[in-house]
Design a protein around this motif. Structure first.
Motif, PDB file in Angstrom:
ATOM      1  N   ALA A 385       0.841  -1.202   0.000  1.00 30.85           N
ATOM      2  CA  ALA A 385       0.000   0.000   0.000  1.00 30.85           C
ATOM      3  C   ALA A 385       0.874   1.248   0.000  1.00 30.85           C
ATOM      4  CB  ALA A 385      -0.924  -0.015   1.212  1.00 30.85           C
ATOM      5  N   GLY A 386       2.099   1.109   0.478  1.00 29.32           N
ATOM      6  CA  GLY A 386       3.052   2.237   0.476  1.00 29.32           C
ATOM      7  C   GLY A 386       3.685   2.428  -0.887  1.00 29.32           C
ATOM      8  N   GLY A 387       3.413   1.524  -1.820  1.00 32.30           N
ATOM      9  CA  GLY A 387       3.824   1.748  -3.195  1.00 32.30           C
ATOM     10  C   GLY A 387       5.074   1.033  -3.642  1.00 32.30           C
ATOM     11  N   ILE A 388       5.829   0.478  -2.724  1.00 32.90           N
ATOM     12  CA  ILE A 388       7.046  -0.213  -3.163  1.00 32.90           C
ATOM     13  C   ILE A 388       6.729  -1.669  -3.454  1.00 32.90           C
ATOM     14  CG2 ILE A 388       9.218  -1.127  -2.306  1.00 32.90           C
ATOM     15  CD1 ILE A 388      10.022   1.486  -1.391  1.00 32.90           C
ATOM     16  N   GLY A 389       6.145  -2.329  -2.509  1.00 37.32           N
ATOM     17  CA  GLY A 389       5.769  -3.726  -2.708  1.00 37.32           C
ATOM     18  C   GLY A 389       6.950  -4.665  -2.566  1.00 37.32           C
ATOM     19  N   CYS A 390       6.626  -5.893  -2.194  1.00 35.84           N
ATOM     20  CA  CYS A 390       7.690  -6.889  -2.031  1.00 35.84           C
ATOM     21  C   CYS A 390       7.063  -8.266  -2.187  1.00 35.84           C
ATOM     22  CB  CYS A 390       8.342  -6.759  -0.661  1.00 35.84           C
ATOM     23  SG  CYS A 390       7.219  -7.086   0.720  1.00 35.84           S
ATOM     24  N   GLU A 391       7.918  -9.274  -2.289  1.00 34.74           N
ATOM     25  CA  GLU A 391       7.379 -10.626  -2.345  1.00 34.74           C
ATOM     26  C   GLU A 391       7.113 -11.132  -0.917  1.00 34.74           C
ATOM     27  OE1 GLU A 391      11.329 -12.612  -3.930  1.00 34.74           O
ATOM     28  OE2 GLU A 391      10.068 -14.105  -2.970  1.00 34.74           O
ATOM     29  N   PRO A 392       6.350 -12.231  -0.786  1.00 35.22           N
ATOM     30  CA  PRO A 392       5.946 -12.642   0.565  1.00 35.22           C
ATOM     31  C   PRO A 392       7.111 -12.802   1.553  1.00 35.22           C
ATOM     32  CG  PRO A 392       4.650 -13.839  -1.054  1.00 35.22           C
ATOM     33  CD  PRO A 392       5.669 -13.044  -1.823  1.00 35.22           C
ATOM     34  N   ALA A 393       8.184 -13.481   1.151  1.00 34.87           N
ATOM     35  CA  ALA A 393       9.280 -13.717   2.103  1.00 34.87           C
ATOM     36  C   ALA A 393       9.814 -12.414   2.675  1.00 34.87           C
ATOM     37  CB  ALA A 393      10.414 -14.484   1.418  1.00 34.87           C
ATOM     38  N   SER A 394       9.880 -11.385   1.841  1.00 38.54           N
ATOM     39  CA  SER A 394      10.437 -10.102   2.294  1.00 38.54           C
ATOM     40  C   SER A 394       9.597  -9.503   3.406  1.00 38.54           C
ATOM     41  CB  SER A 394      10.467  -9.106   1.134  1.00 38.54           C
ATOM     42  OG  SER A 394      11.052  -9.670  -0.001  1.00 38.54           O
ATOM     43  N   ALA A 395       8.269  -9.684   3.291  1.00 38.32           N
ATOM     44  CA  ALA A 395       7.373  -9.064   4.269  1.00 38.32           C
ATOM     45  C   ALA A 395       7.503  -9.698   5.644  1.00 38.32           C
ATOM     46  CB  ALA A 395       5.937  -9.160   3.773  1.00 38.32           C
ATOM     47  N   ALA A 396       8.166 -10.855   5.721  1.00 35.50           N
ATOM     48  CA  ALA A 396       8.406 -11.461   7.035  1.00 35.50           C
ATOM     49  C   ALA A 396       9.160 -10.478   7.929  1.00 35.50           C
ATOM     50  CB  ALA A 396       9.193 -12.762   6.879  1.00 35.50           C
ATOM     51  N   SER A 397      10.025  -9.652   7.326  1.00 38.77           N
ATOM     52  CA  SER A 397      10.784  -8.707   8.150  1.00 38.77           C
ATOM     53  C   SER A 397       9.841  -7.702   8.816  1.00 38.77           C
ATOM     54  CB  SER A 397      11.865  -7.995   7.318  1.00 38.77           C
ATOM     55  OG  SER A 397      11.280  -7.252   6.276  1.00 38.77           O
ATOM     56  N   VAL A 398       8.870  -7.200   8.071  1.00 37.25           N
ATOM     57  CA  VAL A 398       7.939  -6.211   8.636  1.00 37.25           C
ATOM     58  C   VAL A 398       7.015  -6.887   9.666  1.00 37.25           C
ATOM     59  CG1 VAL A 398       6.051  -4.625   8.080  1.00 37.25           C
ATOM     60  CG2 VAL A 398       8.074  -4.740   6.603  1.00 37.25           C
ATOM     61  N   ALA A 399       6.543  -8.100   9.323  1.00 38.01           N
ATOM     62  CA  ALA A 399       5.703  -8.835  10.282  1.00 38.01           C
ATOM     63  C   ALA A 399       6.489  -9.110  11.566  1.00 38.01           C
ATOM     64  CB  ALA A 399       5.217 -10.135   9.653  1.00 38.01           C
ATOM     65  N   GLY A 400       7.764  -9.417  11.415  1.00 43.26           N
ATOM     66  CA  GLY A 400       8.609  -9.690  12.583  1.00 43.26           C
ATOM     67  C   GLY A 400       8.840  -8.437  13.414  1.00 43.26           C
ATOM     68  N   ALA A 401       9.034  -7.309  12.734  1.00 45.40           N
ATOM     69  CA  ALA A 401       9.230  -6.043  13.465  1.00 45.40           C
ATOM     70  C   ALA A 401       7.969  -5.730  14.274  1.00 45.40           C
ATOM     71  CB  ALA A 401       9.529  -4.915  12.475  1.00 45.40           C
ATOM     72  N   LYS A 402       6.812  -5.989  13.676  1.00 47.65           N
ATOM     73  CA  LYS A 402       5.547  -5.731  14.385  1.00 47.65           C
ATOM     74  C   LYS A 402       5.445  -6.622  15.629  1.00 47.65           C
ATOM     75  CE  LYS A 402       0.525  -5.851  13.636  1.00 47.65           C
ATOM     76  NZ  LYS A 402       0.274  -4.963  14.754  1.00 47.65           N
ATOM     77  N   MET A 403       5.817  -7.871  15.448  1.00 42.14           N
ATOM     78  CA  MET A 403       5.751  -8.790  16.583  1.00 42.14           C
ATOM     79  C   MET A 403       6.688  -8.328  17.716  1.00 42.14           C
ATOM     80  SD  MET A 403       6.501 -12.860  16.491  1.00 42.14           S
ATOM     81  CE  MET A 403       4.921 -13.322  15.825  1.00 42.14           C
ATOM     82  N   LEU A 404       7.885  -7.929  17.351  1.00 45.33           N
ATOM     83  CA  LEU A 404       8.849  -7.491  18.372  1.00 45.33           C
ATOM     84  C   LEU A 404       8.405  -6.188  19.027  1.00 45.33           C
ATOM     85  CD1 LEU A 404      12.052  -8.465  16.412  1.00 45.33           C
ATOM     86  CD2 LEU A 404      11.350  -9.429  18.611  1.00 45.33           C
ATOM     87  N   ARG A 405       7.725  -5.362  18.259  1.00 43.73           N
ATOM     88  CA  ARG A 405       7.170  -4.116  18.809  1.00 43.73           C
ATOM     89  C   ARG A 405       6.037  -4.456  19.782  1.00 43.73           C
ATOM     90  NH1 ARG A 405       6.735  -1.276  21.420  1.00 43.73           N
ATOM     91  NH2 ARG A 405       5.273   0.423  21.498  1.00 43.73           N
ATOM     92  N   ASP A 406       5.146  -5.375  19.364  1.00 44.10           N
ATOM     93  CA  ASP A 406       4.030  -5.784  20.238  1.00 44.10           C
ATOM     94  C   ASP A 406       4.549  -6.385  21.543  1.00 44.10           C
ATOM     95  OD1 ASP A 406       2.285  -4.979  18.275  1.00 44.10           O
ATOM     96  OD2 ASP A 406       1.790  -6.997  17.560  1.00 44.10           O
ATOM     97  N   GLU A 407       5.655  -7.093  21.443  1.00 41.51           N
ATOM     98  CA  GLU A 407       6.234  -7.706  22.652  1.00 41.51           C
ATOM     99  C   GLU A 407       6.980  -6.690  23.507  1.00 41.51           C
ATOM    100  OE1 GLU A 407       8.874 -10.909  21.577  1.00 41.51           O
ATOM    101  OE2 GLU A 407       7.352 -11.927  20.396  1.00 41.51           O
ATOM    102  N   GLY A 408       7.178  -5.489  22.966  1.00 40.93           N
ATOM    103  CA  GLY A 408       7.913  -4.458  23.719  1.00 40.93           C
ATOM    104  C   GLY A 408       9.424  -4.597  23.608  1.00 40.93           C
ATOM    105  N   ILE A 409       9.873  -5.482  22.743  1.00 36.62           N
ATOM    106  CA  ILE A 409      11.336  -5.663  22.602  1.00 36.62           C
ATOM    107  C   ILE A 409      11.911  -4.531  21.757  1.00 36.62           C
ATOM    108  CG2 ILE A 409      13.104  -7.211  21.642  1.00 36.62           C
ATOM    109  CD1 ILE A 409      11.384  -9.508  22.701  1.00 36.62           C
TER     110      ILE A 409
END
Ligand code: F0G
Length: 478
Positions: A385-409
């Protein structure tokens, strides 16, 4: 710092043994000449590192000295986003360096993605490696492996691949005409975008009845038997090129070290290379602190997560307890467990760079997380939606950052760089299924992977072929 001096410096590096290959195993430590092809230590079979005698190499005093290289971008070496950092990977003489202009990638501040992840505005960045000539980060390492292959006089190069390595190898092979490409892929495991590249670029494509882990085992046997140069990331020269992703991140941040680097983990070449980059920069006094490293597995291919976070496998000063790994693999075999994720690029259960990654995690105070296919696709939709786009494996990094943020790490005010490893168009099947209005299509592609919703879908609207209806629909939805 004149270019001729750099080129000469690098040439003499080869001649006088300034660069060499060394066994990773601290109890072995065997060294080998830089000009020889090896993907494992002859003595103990462990992974090899490329090491340098930095005291004999003219390295810039400050990282900002590299900025002047861009003013000489008409020179192929300086145009490449890999080779303009030649002094930090000085294993190849300038006249052997292979480049197709790789590494012209960008770091983008992504405030909308930051909001999704839970970060403050201005704190989340996406390093977009999909901008490489073959559409993924692989070109960073492939140009380095090709340069070394050229130094050894190789005529054929091979890899096993989930798709991007093979696309990159096939591209370098067809552009440079230096070597014939032989690629091994698993059955039905490679996205059409990537397969189409290998086929069109003319690689000899061998489809194994098995998955990536099977293909990896076979390509190692076959390349040894037939004397073919192996370019998987088990090849230590690949990782030298991949170090430069971090140099470019630092460059884009005006040489300030971020707080976190978040990267998807498959065969663990990137994470290993990033750790090596920071270790060397610190050793050279070019940075005074290192970022923390987060490696993100897909939940269906989570070997690193299982070993590091659940079984406490650690680098342990170069002597990790590999019996933990053996037991884990024996158990996978006993259960006939195979890697399974929509993120096919990281659908890997036996990461070849595991030990090097443990070292990187140790040096960068790392963490490992696993994210579900649902989390990957939601994160991917947000990146897209931000316009760059990536393949599924790449988005694991963003999903992981969200998880670590949710955990407060990860704190909202920390500076985080997520690596987007591959281009959006590499694997459009999952993207189209996520955004489809056709529930059967959605279920067929995603349902079996536990993906039940598409919270960020942008659905096409179906309208009859009538002017009034079309205009009404645009007014309603637009
Ligand atoms: N992201 C993408 C888009 C990839 O293609 C890969 C690996 C990874 C992440 C994982 O990187 O291995 O450094 O941990 N693809 C390989 C291939 C395995 O064959 O193309 P890693």
């Amino acid at each position: 710092m004149a270019d001729t001096k750099l080129a000469k410096g690098s040439s003499s590096a080869i001649q006088s043994g300034i660069a060499f290959q060394r066994c990773l195993n601290s109890l072995c430590g065997a060294t080998f000449d830089i000009g020889q092809e090896r993907t494992a230590c002859d003595r103990c079979g462990d992974l090899l590192d490329i090491e340098y005698d930095w005291s004999r190499i003219e390295v810039p005093k400050r990282l900002s000295d590299f900025e002047q290289m861009w003013t000489r971008r008409y020179e192929p070496l300086r145009f490449s986003g890999v080779w303009r950092f030649h002094e930090l990977l000085p294993f190849a003489p300038a006249d052997k360096v292979v480049t197709v202009g790789e590494g012209q990638t960008l770091l983008q501040r992504a405030d909308e993605v930051a909001k999704f992840v839970g970060m403050d505005a201005g704190k989340l960045f996406l390093q977009y490696e999909g901008m490489n000539p073959s559409g993924s980060f692989k070109d960073n390492g492939m140009c380095a492996a090709f340069s070394h292959a050229r130094m050894t006089g190789a005529k054929r190069a091979a890899c096993a691949s989930t798709g991007n390595t093979s696309a990159s190898l096939a591209m370098y092979s067809s552009v440079t005409r230096l070597m014939k490409a032989v690629i091994f892929i698993g059955s039905g495991k490679i996205s059409y975008g990537k397969l189409s590249q290998a086929l069109e670029y003319g690689a000899l494509t061998v489809q194994i009845a098995g998955d990536f882990d099977d293909a990896m085992l076979r390509v190692r046997e076959v390349s040894k038997d037939l004397g073919i140069y192996l370019v998987n990331s088990i090849n230590p020269f690949r990782l030298e090129g991949q170090k430069t992703v971090m140099f470019r991140v630092l460059e884009a941040l005006r040489w300030e070290v971020p707080d976190w680097i978040v990267v998807p983990g498959g065969n663990l070449g990137n994470s290993s290379a990033f750790g090596k980059a920071f270790r060397e920069l610190k050793q050279l006094g070019l940075i005074d602190r290192v970022p923390r490293l987060a490696v993100i597995n897909a939940a269906g291919a989570d070997t690193l997560y299982q070993l590091y976070e659940r079984r406490n496998l650690r680098w342990n000063d170069g002597a990790p307890d590999m019996s933990i790994t053996c037991h884990y693999y024996d158990d996978l075999d006993a259960r006939k467990a195979k890697a399974d994720t929509i993120a096919s690029a990281i659908e890997i259960n036996r990461p070849v760079n595991l030990k090097k990654c443990l070292r990187a995690l140790d040096f960068c105070d790392g963490v490992v997380r696993k994210v579900t296919d649902q989390e990957i696709l939601d994160a991917k939709a947000q990146v897209g939606a931000g316009g760059i786009g990536c393949e599924p494996a790449s988005a694991a990094s963003v999903a992981g950052a969200k998880m670590l943020r949710d955990e407060g790490i990860i704190a909202p005010s920390e500076r985080v760089v997520c690596i987007l490893t591959g281009h959006q168009l590499k694997d459009p099947t999952a993207t189209v299924a996520y955004h489809t209005t056709d529930q059967d299509k959605f279920n067929e592609v995603l349902g079996s992977r536990g993906v039940s919703r598409a919270s960020f879908a942008n659905r096409a609207i179906a309208v009859p072929n009538e002017l009034d209806a079309i205009i009404r629909a645009i007014q309603l939805y637009g």
